[in-house]
Motif scaffolding. Structure first.
Motif, PDB file in Angstrom:
ATOM      1  N   GLY A  78     -20.400 -19.687  29.146  1.00  0.00           N
ATOM      2  CA  GLY A  78     -20.176 -18.689  28.186  1.00  0.00           C
ATOM      3  C   GLY A  78     -21.243 -17.424  27.996  1.00  0.00           C
ATOM      4  N   ARG A  87     -16.304 -19.860  27.687  1.00  0.00           N
ATOM      5  CA  ARG A  87     -14.466 -19.728  29.129  1.00  0.00           C
ATOM      6  C   ARG A  87     -13.490 -20.556  28.539  1.00  0.00           C
ATOM      7  NH1 ARG A  87     -17.014 -19.150  34.885  1.00  0.00           N
ATOM      8  NH2 ARG A  87     -14.755 -18.223  34.780  1.00  0.00           N
ATOM      9  N   ARG A 113     -14.863 -18.619  20.154  1.00  0.00           N
ATOM     10  CA  ARG A 113     -15.929 -18.270  19.591  1.00  0.00           C
ATOM     11  C   ARG A 113     -16.596 -18.550  18.207  1.00  0.00           C
ATOM     12  NH1 ARG A 113     -15.110 -11.512  18.684  1.00  0.00           N
ATOM     13  NH2 ARG A 113     -17.784 -11.311  17.728  1.00  0.00           N
ATOM     14  N   ALA A 135     -22.633 -14.569  25.427  1.00  0.00           N
ATOM     15  CA  ALA A 135     -23.436 -14.741  23.927  1.00  0.00           C
ATOM     16  C   ALA A 135     -24.604 -13.353  23.911  1.00  0.00           C
ATOM     17  CB  ALA A 135     -24.975 -15.821  23.750  1.00  0.00           C
ATOM     18  N   ASP A 160     -24.628 -14.871  19.109  1.00  0.00           N
ATOM     19  CA  ASP A 160     -22.250 -14.747  18.846  1.00  0.00           C
ATOM     20  C   ASP A 160     -22.139 -15.397  20.012  1.00  0.00           C
ATOM     21  OD1 ASP A 160     -19.507 -14.977  17.751  1.00  0.00           O
ATOM     22  OD2 ASP A 160     -19.439 -12.325  18.200  1.00  0.00           O
ATOM     23  N   LEU A 161     -21.451 -16.442  20.151  1.00  0.00           N
ATOM     24  CA  LEU A 161     -21.263 -16.853  21.750  1.00  0.00           C
ATOM     25  C   LEU A 161     -19.729 -17.123  21.843  1.00  0.00           C
ATOM     26  CD1 LEU A 161     -21.872 -19.045  24.213  1.00  0.00           C
ATOM     27  CD2 LEU A 161     -22.296 -21.054  22.973  1.00  0.00           C
ATOM     28  N   THR A 162     -19.470 -16.849  22.901  1.00  0.00           N
ATOM     29  CA  THR A 162     -17.422 -16.592  23.301  1.00  0.00           C
ATOM     30  C   THR A 162     -18.075 -17.905  24.936  1.00  0.00           C
ATOM     31  OG1 THR A 162     -17.343 -15.012  22.514  1.00  0.00           O
ATOM     32  CG2 THR A 162     -15.808 -15.823  24.021  1.00  0.00           C
TER      33      THR A 162
END
Length: 197
Positions: free
Chosen positions: A181, A97, A149, A183, A93-95
């Motif tokens: 980012g 910046r 995300r 994750a 699960d990548l967010t």
């Protein structure tokens, strides 16, 4: 082989008992193949490939069919899945910046083109993070905006360097020295077939 032969070969590699969440089976694929509905058959075979791990040959055959039909995204996805069949699956699960806090100002293309660096816990002799490279496939969307995300799949340049990862582990994405980012590892699956020595 032409498209219909390739799709028939892939259908033959699909276990008859496989069924998607929508109760699609290989019998449905054969029905579309008899009516030369190749694109629909390809899509159904891709879905059936998610039911249980299938061998790299299944995905190679689908990729060849998609290439003949000039379906670039499907071909890229099938090549990606072939890589996963050989090397294993890493989902996270990548967010990213936000643009105001990061170098990246444009969206990331989702189809496995970007090859960012990742801090997955390795250290250089100096003690600094030793970054590892993995291609990035964003699930469910063609682009991921800065600050966005999404679940992603990773295809490491050297899969053996990633074997220590654990579900729930936090890793960071870098496109330069700064963090682009963060994750959280969602899923790790070993290869469907052992990698070649």
């Amino acid at each position: 082989m032409d498209v219909s032969q390739l799709l028939e070969a892939a259908a033959l590699l699909t276990p008859e008992e496989n069924a998607t969440a929508n109760d699609i089976t290989v019998d449905d694929v054969w029905e579309y193949l008899t009516h030369d509905e190749w694109e629909v058959a390809l899509g159904l075979l891709e879905e059936l490939g998610d039911v249980q791990p299938l061998p790299p040959g299944f995905w190679e055959t689908l990729a060849a069919a998609a290439e003949q039909m000039q379906l670039e995204t499907s071909a890229a996805w099938c090549h990606w899945r072939c890589y996963e069949a050989r090397n294993g699956v890493i989902r996270a699960d990548l967010t990213l910046r936000p643009a105001a806090e990061a170098r990246r100002q444009t969206p990331i293309t989702g189809a496995g083109v970007l090859r960012p660096m990742w801090d997955i816990g390795h250290r250089a002799p100096s003690g600094e993070p030793a970054l590892d490279i993995a291609r990035l496939w964003v699930e469910c969307t063609p682009f991921l905006e800065p600050g966005g995300r999404a679940p992603v799949r990773l295809a490491p340049l050297d899969a053996s360097q990633w074997r220590h990862l654990r579900q729930g582990q936090v890793i960071t994405m870098h496109e330069d020295r700064s963090v682009a980012g963060t994750a959280v590892v969602l899923e790790l699956r070993r290869p469907a077939t052992p990698p070649a020595p």
